[in-house]
Enzyme design. Structure first.
Site, short mmCIF file in Angstrom:
data_model
loop_
_atom_site.label_atom_id
_atom_site.label_comp_id
_atom_site.label_asym_id
_atom_site.label_seq_id
_atom_site.Cartn_x
_atom_site.Cartn_y
_atom_site.Cartn_z
CE LYS A 1 20.65 30.80 -32.05
NZ LYS A 1 20.90 29.61 -31.18
NE ARG B 1 17.08 27.82 -36.95
CZ ARG B 1 17.64 27.45 -35.80
NH1 ARG B 1 17.12 26.43 -35.12
NH2 ARG B 1 18.69 28.09 -35.31
CD GLU C 1 17.35 28.22 -24.24
OE1 GLU C 1 18.08 29.09 -23.74
OE2 GLU C 1 16.55 28.46 -25.18
CG HIS D 1 21.06 28.75 -26.37
ND1 HIS D 1 20.94 27.50 -25.80
CD2 HIS D 1 20.42 28.68 -27.57
CE1 HIS D 1 20.26 26.70 -26.62
NE2 HIS D 1 19.92 27.39 -27.68
CE1 TYR E 1 15.24 26.00 -28.97
CE2 TYR E 1 14.95 26.98 -31.15
CZ TYR E 1 14.77 25.92 -30.28
OH TYR E 1 14.12 24.80 -30.70
CG ASP F 1 23.38 25.95 -28.40
OD1 ASP F 1 23.90 25.20 -27.55
OD2 ASP F 1 22.40 25.63 -29.08
#
Length: 360
Positions: free
Chosen positions: A74, A15, A117, A95, A93, A269
């Site tokens: 990410k 991505r 998120e 996490h 993101y 995740d």
């Protein structure tokens, strides 16, 4: 503002944080966009498409990390962390609940880190997590079916069954976006489906949407314990926004599952729902623990990069435009965007994350 788009370097992460159309919208609003060369190739977007949209193509990642606002998919990888700096905004993101070392590195850098998120909307939904959750949910039964293949250590059960041979039983723990998406695909594959959740409303929606094709149960420790031994595939789809996923399957409970059954832990995740879960990658997605095949890929939507990138840009672009125009002041104007702020001025600013990482 100068917006930087690095090429993702996590294992098999195809991505990119922004489509050329998204870059065009930012340029039209008066901002400078730098895209690392090759960043969009895995999603089907060539450098030329970004140039045509008005973005500049950077020859190295160092150039894009100079931007005041860095967009990623990410979380920063170890080699990327040194690029972070005081006063910079990172939007991706994160996490962080299962990653205390990364959280400490972000705090030390001085960066303001906003997590996709935990950005929320007026209704309490998670608009930037939702599209990836839907993709991961739709993938989960497929990956579970692959895990059942004898060649992967599975029991050799065909999900759809055959005339005279019953279908696989798929149990889904959590009836949010991941769980409902997984149920839809599992039903389409012809599986027997059980959906568990702690809240009545999503279970009612599931029965309205799927009728008798889904069995619903309140998710209690006893219900989970009853379900695990008879399931061919268990999909872990429970999550607490911004926090470590609830640990719902102990080692003792996992040992009650049939040999060759499969656990697809979509919550990996955020640390995973099972005691035995540990992150895997697209290049090595399965491992076997206690006779159970585990699929714990932490970036599942990266396998469907084109769809995922387009969906992600559609969701994030309004927030990116606000951040580009106003900087951190955009958070004061939008409490939902402010809910995404997890690290700022060397401190953890998300209460639930701070609680999870206390003493870590």
């Amino acid at each position: 503002m100068h917006i930087g788009i690095p090429r993702e370097i996590k294992n098999h992460e195809y991505r990119v944080a922004l489509t050329p159309a998204g870059a065009r919208a930012l340029v039209a609003a008066g901002h400078a966009v730098s895209v690392e060369t090759g960043a969009g190739v895995g999603s089907g977007f060539a450098d030329a498409a970004y140039r045509a949209a008005g973005a500049s193509i950077a020859a190295s990642s160092k150039d894009v990390w100079q931007a005041g606002l860095v967009l990623k998919v990410k979380e920063p990888q170890a080699v990327e962390v040194p690029h972070l700096r005081d006063g910079q905004i990172l939007f991706c993101y994160l996490h962080l609940a299962p990653a205390p070392a990364l959280a400490r590195s972000l705090m030390a850098s001085g960066v303001s880190a906003i997590a996709y998120e935990t950005v929320s909307d007026a209704g309490g939904g998670l608009p930037l997590l939702a599209p990836m959750s839907e993709i991961a949910g739709r993938l989960a039964p497929q990956m579970g079916a692959l895990g059942l293949h004898s060649s992967n250590g599975g029991s050799g059960v065909l999900v759809s069954g055959m005339p005279g041979v019953p279908p696989a039983h798929i149990a889904i723990i959590g009836a949010g976006i991941v769980g409902m998406s997984a149920a839809r695909v599992a039903i389409g594959l012809g599986a027997r489906v059980t959906l568990l959740d702690r809240v009545a409303a999503p279970l009612s929606r599931a029965e309205q949407n799927f009728g008798a094709r889904v069995e619903t149960r309140y998710s209690t420790p006893d219900a989970i314990a009853d379900t695990l031994p008879c399931a061919d595939i268990v999909i872990g789809a429970a999550q607490i926004p911004g926090r470590h996923a609830p640990r719902l399957i102990s080692l003792a409970q996992l040992r009650t599952m049939r040999r060759g059954s499969v656990l697809v832990d979509v919550a990996i995740d955020q640390g995973g729902v099972a005691e035995t879960s540990r992150p895997t990658t697209h290049s090595d997605p399965f491992f076997i623990a206690e006779g159970v095949v585990h699929y714990c890929v932490a970036n599942m939507p990266g396998a469907l990069a084109r769809t995922a990138t387009e969906a992600l840009t559609h969701a994030t672009l309004p927030y990116v435009l606000a951040l580009a125009a106003q900087g951190l002041a955009a958070l004061d104007a939008d409490s939902g965007l402010k809910a995404g702020l997890q690290i700022h001025a060397g401190a953890i600013t998300h209460a639930g994350l701070a609680e999870d990482l206390a003493g870590a």
